[in-house]
Motif scaffolding. Structure first.
Motif, PDB file in Angstrom:
ATOM      1  N   ASP A 117       0.615  -1.399  -0.239  1.00  0.00           N
ATOM      2  CA  ASP A 117       0.090   0.190   0.365  1.00  0.00           C
ATOM      3  C   ASP A 117       0.359   1.310  -0.432  1.00  0.00           C
ATOM      4  OD1 ASP A 117      -2.463  -1.325   0.563  1.00  0.00           O
ATOM      5  OD2 ASP A 117      -2.894  -1.372   1.732  1.00  0.00           O
ATOM      6  N   ALA A 118       1.513   1.113   0.637  1.00  0.00           N
ATOM      7  CA  ALA A 118       2.770   1.966   0.993  1.00  0.00           C
ATOM      8  C   ALA A 118       3.316   2.541  -0.276  1.00  0.00           C
ATOM      9  CB  ALA A 118       4.647   1.967   1.916  1.00  0.00           C
ATOM     10  N   PHE A 119       4.338   1.811  -1.580  1.00  0.00           N
ATOM     11  CA  PHE A 119       4.299   1.591  -2.668  1.00  0.00           C
ATOM     12  C   PHE A 119       2.626   2.720  -3.785  1.00  0.00           C
ATOM     13  CE2 PHE A 119       4.617   0.739  -7.338  1.00  0.00           C
ATOM     14  CZ  PHE A 119       6.284   0.773  -7.296  1.00  0.00           C
ATOM     15  N   CYS A 120       2.168   1.685  -3.687  1.00  0.00           N
ATOM     16  CA  CYS A 120       0.514   2.154  -4.653  1.00  0.00           C
ATOM     17  C   CYS A 120       0.547   3.413  -4.144  1.00  0.00           C
ATOM     18  CB  CYS A 120      -0.054   1.523  -4.309  1.00  0.00           C
ATOM     19  SG  CYS A 120      -0.028  -0.444  -5.144  1.00  0.00           S
ATOM     20  N   ASN A 121       0.075   3.900  -3.213  1.00  0.00           N
ATOM     21  CA  ASN A 121       0.322   5.293  -2.422  1.00  0.00           C
ATOM     22  C   ASN A 121       1.048   6.257  -2.398  1.00  0.00           C
ATOM     23  OD1 ASN A 121      -2.621   4.307  -2.425  1.00  0.00           O
ATOM     24  ND2 ASN A 121      -1.966   3.625  -0.173  1.00  0.00           N
ATOM     25  N   SER A 122       2.393   6.093  -2.663  1.00  0.00           N
ATOM     26  CA  SER A 122       4.025   7.423  -2.988  1.00  0.00           C
ATOM     27  C   SER A 122       3.387   7.465  -4.419  1.00  0.00           C
ATOM     28  CB  SER A 122       4.821   6.553  -2.361  1.00  0.00           C
ATOM     29  OG  SER A 122       3.969   5.797  -1.256  1.00  0.00           O
ATOM     30  N   ASP A 123       3.904   8.512  -4.637  1.00  0.00           N
ATOM     31  CA  ASP A 123       4.253   9.146  -5.617  1.00  0.00           C
ATOM     32  C   ASP A 123       6.092   9.012  -5.519  1.00  0.00           C
ATOM     33  OD1 ASP A 123       2.281  10.856  -5.878  1.00  0.00           O
ATOM     34  OD2 ASP A 123       2.698  12.782  -4.726  1.00  0.00           O
ATOM     35  N   ILE A 124       6.201   8.732  -4.930  1.00  0.00           N
ATOM     36  CA  ILE A 124       8.346   8.701  -5.544  1.00  0.00           C
ATOM     37  C   ILE A 124       8.513   7.362  -3.933  1.00  0.00           C
ATOM     38  CG2 ILE A 124      10.429   9.263  -5.011  1.00  0.00           C
ATOM     39  CD1 ILE A 124       9.514  10.955  -7.458  1.00  0.00           C
ATOM     40  N   VAL A 125       8.859   6.397  -5.001  1.00  0.00           N
ATOM     41  CA  VAL A 125       9.419   5.387  -4.219  1.00  0.00           C
ATOM     42  C   VAL A 125      10.676   5.049  -4.862  1.00  0.00           C
ATOM     43  CG1 VAL A 125       9.733   3.050  -3.737  1.00  0.00           C
ATOM     44  CG2 VAL A 125       7.666   4.440  -4.175  1.00  0.00           C
ATOM     45  N   ILE A 126      12.072   5.539  -4.286  1.00  0.00           N
ATOM     46  CA  ILE A 126      14.230   5.607  -4.348  1.00  0.00           C
ATOM     47  C   ILE A 126      14.196   4.618  -3.243  1.00  0.00           C
ATOM     48  CG2 ILE A 126      13.541   7.621  -5.560  1.00  0.00           C
ATOM     49  CD1 ILE A 126      14.963   8.929  -3.356  1.00  0.00           C
ATOM     50  N   ARG A 127      15.909   4.306  -3.805  1.00  0.00           N
ATOM     51  CA  ARG A 127      16.307   3.122  -2.941  1.00  0.00           C
ATOM     52  C   ARG A 127      17.753   4.820  -2.780  1.00  0.00           C
ATOM     53  NH1 ARG A 127      20.789   0.017  -4.120  1.00  0.00           N
ATOM     54  NH2 ARG A 127      19.730  -0.860  -5.668  1.00  0.00           N
ATOM     55  N   ALA A 128      17.335   5.501  -1.540  1.00  0.00           N
ATOM     56  CA  ALA A 128      18.928   6.494  -1.600  1.00  0.00           C
ATOM     57  C   ALA A 128      19.994   6.478  -0.513  1.00  0.00           C
ATOM     58  CB  ALA A 128      18.015   7.638  -1.195  1.00  0.00           C
ATOM     59  N   LYS A 129      21.101   6.938  -0.546  1.00  0.00           N
ATOM     60  CA  LYS A 129      22.192   7.261   0.347  1.00  0.00           C
ATOM     61  C   LYS A 129      22.038   9.205   1.281  1.00  0.00           C
ATOM     62  CE  LYS A 129      26.246   6.232   2.866  1.00  0.00           C
ATOM     63  NZ  LYS A 129      27.549   6.120   2.133  1.00  0.00           N
ATOM     64  N   VAL A 130      21.381   8.876   2.535  1.00  0.00           N
ATOM     65  CA  VAL A 130      21.562  10.597   2.690  1.00  0.00           C
ATOM     66  C   VAL A 130      22.533  11.182   3.026  1.00  0.00           C
ATOM     67  CG1 VAL A 130      19.786  11.964   4.526  1.00  0.00           C
ATOM     68  CG2 VAL A 130      19.349  10.013   3.892  1.00  0.00           C
ATOM     69  N   VAL A 131      22.881  12.214   2.446  1.00  0.00           N
ATOM     70  CA  VAL A 131      24.374  12.416   2.602  1.00  0.00           C
ATOM     71  C   VAL A 131      24.756  14.517   3.153  1.00  0.00           C
ATOM     72  CG1 VAL A 131      25.194  11.581   0.278  1.00  0.00           C
ATOM     73  CG2 VAL A 131      24.232  13.874   0.323  1.00  0.00           C
ATOM     74  N   GLY A 132      23.727  14.925   3.370  1.00  0.00           N
ATOM     75  CA  GLY A 132      23.727  15.828   4.605  1.00  0.00           C
ATOM     76  C   GLY A 132      22.207  16.509   4.965  1.00  0.00           C
ATOM     77  N   LYS A 133      21.798  17.643   5.619  1.00  0.00           N
ATOM     78  CA  LYS A 133      20.546  17.992   5.801  1.00  0.00           C
ATOM     79  C   LYS A 133      20.307  19.727   6.014  1.00  0.00           C
ATOM     80  CE  LYS A 133      21.022  16.790  10.813  1.00  0.00           C
ATOM     81  NZ  LYS A 133      20.573  16.202  11.867  1.00  0.00           N
ATOM     82  N   LYS A 134      19.742  20.343   6.021  1.00  0.00           N
ATOM     83  CA  LYS A 134      19.696  21.619   6.501  1.00  0.00           C
ATOM     84  C   LYS A 134      18.031  22.336   7.179  1.00  0.00           C
ATOM     85  CE  LYS A 134      20.264  26.255   4.250  1.00  0.00           C
ATOM     86  NZ  LYS A 134      20.875  26.654   3.243  1.00  0.00           N
ATOM     87  N   LEU A 135      18.215  22.858   8.159  1.00  0.00           N
ATOM     88  CA  LEU A 135      17.127  23.346   9.003  1.00  0.00           C
ATOM     89  C   LEU A 135      16.394  24.482   7.921  1.00  0.00           C
ATOM     90  CD1 LEU A 135      14.912  22.606  10.871  1.00  0.00           C
ATOM     91  CD2 LEU A 135      16.309  24.264  12.666  1.00  0.00           C
ATOM     92  N   LEU A 136      15.256  24.708   7.416  1.00  0.00           N
ATOM     93  CA  LEU A 136      15.171  25.937   7.125  1.00  0.00           C
ATOM     94  C   LEU A 136      13.901  26.114   7.877  1.00  0.00           C
ATOM     95  CD1 LEU A 136      14.202  23.837   3.283  1.00  0.00           C
ATOM     96  CD2 LEU A 136      16.325  25.306   3.735  1.00  0.00           C
ATOM     97  N   SER A 137      13.165  27.534   7.923  1.00  0.00           N
ATOM     98  CA  SER A 137      12.999  28.694   8.311  1.00  0.00           C
ATOM     99  C   SER A 137      11.494  28.653   8.882  1.00  0.00           C
ATOM    100  CB  SER A 137      13.067  29.878   8.788  1.00  0.00           C
ATOM    101  OG  SER A 137      12.737  30.710   7.821  1.00  0.00           O
TER     102      SER A 137
END
Length: 215
Positions: free
Chosen positions: A37-57
Motif C-alpha cells: 500500500d505504501a508503494f501504490c499510494n506514493s508518488d515517489i519510491v527510491i533507494r538512496a543514501k542521505v548525505v546532508g541536511k539543512k534546517l529551513l525556517s
C-alpha cells in the motif's frame, strides 16, 4: 444566570483548547499499512543514501531538507527524473522523519508537491538492509502488479473479504501489529479474472536468482 453561562462557556473553551494542544504535542499517530500500500499510494519510491541536511525556517517548527544520493528509482519517473532533496517536518511530533547521514541506504517513499518530495513518519521509510528479500523484490516490481488490489486489514476475528480484489491482512492478529509475516514476505497480486491473492513466489530457483541480483 447569564454570567454563569459565560463562565461555563469559557471553561469549556479552555478545556477544548487544552485538548487541541495535547493532541498536537502528544506525538505523531499513523495508521498501519502494508508496504505494498505504501508503494501504490506514493508518488515517489527510491533507494538512496542521505548525505546532508539543512534546517529551513518555514513551518511552525521548521522544515528539514535532506540531501540524498539516489541509487535507484522504483516509482515516480513521471514526476521527477532524479531526486536530490527530501523534505520533512523538523518536529517528530508533527510526523517529521529523521535520517542518519552518510550511514545507510534507505528505501524512501513520499509525495510530490510543487516539484518537491515530502515524506514523514506515516510514509514507509526503512533502511535497505532491514528489508526482507521479498520486500526488496516487492518494491522492485511485484507491488506494482497489485496496485489494483485492496489489502484489507483484519483487527478482530471473524474477518471476511467482501470482493474478489481483496486480500485479508491478518498480521495485526498474530504479530501485535506491523511488521508481521505477510508484510515482510507477501504481496497481494491480481490473478486471473481480476481475483487478488497473496503471493510469495519464493521457490528454490527463485531464491538463487534473487541472491545473484540486486533489486
Amino acid at each position: 444566570m447569564q454570567s454563569g453561562y459565560h463562565q461555563h462557556l469559557i471553561s469549556m473553551l479552555f478545556v477544548f483548547s487544552s485538548l487541541q494542544v495535547y493532541q498536537l504535542t502528544e506525538g505523531c499517530s499513523c495508521a498501519l499499512s502494508h508496504p505494498q500500500d505504501a508503494f501504490c499510494n506514493s508518488d515517489i519510491v527510491i533507494r538512496a543514501k542521505v548525505v546532508g541536511k539543512k534546517l529551513l525556517s518555514d513551518g511552525p517548527f521548521g522544515t528539514m531538507r535532506y540531501t540524498v544520493k539516489q541509487m535507484k528509482m522504483y516509482k515516480g519517473f513521471d514526476k521527477i527524473q532524479h531526486v536530490q532533496h527530501i523534505y520533512t517536518d523538523a518536529s517528530e511530533s508533527l510526523c517529521g522523519v529523521k535520517f542518519d547521514i552518510n550511514k545507510y541506504q534507505y528505501l524512501i517513499t513520499g509525495r510530490v508537491y510543487e516539484g518537491k518530495v515530502y515524506t514523514g513518519l506515516c510514509n514507509f521509510n526503512e533502511g535497505w538492509e532491514r528489508l526482507s528479500l521479498a520486500q526488496k523484490k516487492g518494491f522492485n516490481h511485484r507491488y506494482q502488479l497489485g496496485c489494483n488490489c485492496r489489502i484489507k486489514p483484519c483487527h478482530y476475528l471473524p474477518c471476511f473479504v467482501t470482493s474478489k480484489n481483496e486480500c485479508l491482512w491478518t498480521d495485526m492478529l498474530s504479530h501485535f501489529g506491523y511488521p508481521g509475516y505477510q508484510s515482510r514476505h507477501y504481496a497481494c497480486i491480481q490473478q486471473k479474472e481480476g481475483y487478488c491473492s497473496w503471493y510469495r513466489g519464493m521457490t528454490t530457483r527463485d531464491k538463487t536468482a534473487i541472491n545473484a541480483t540486486d533489486p
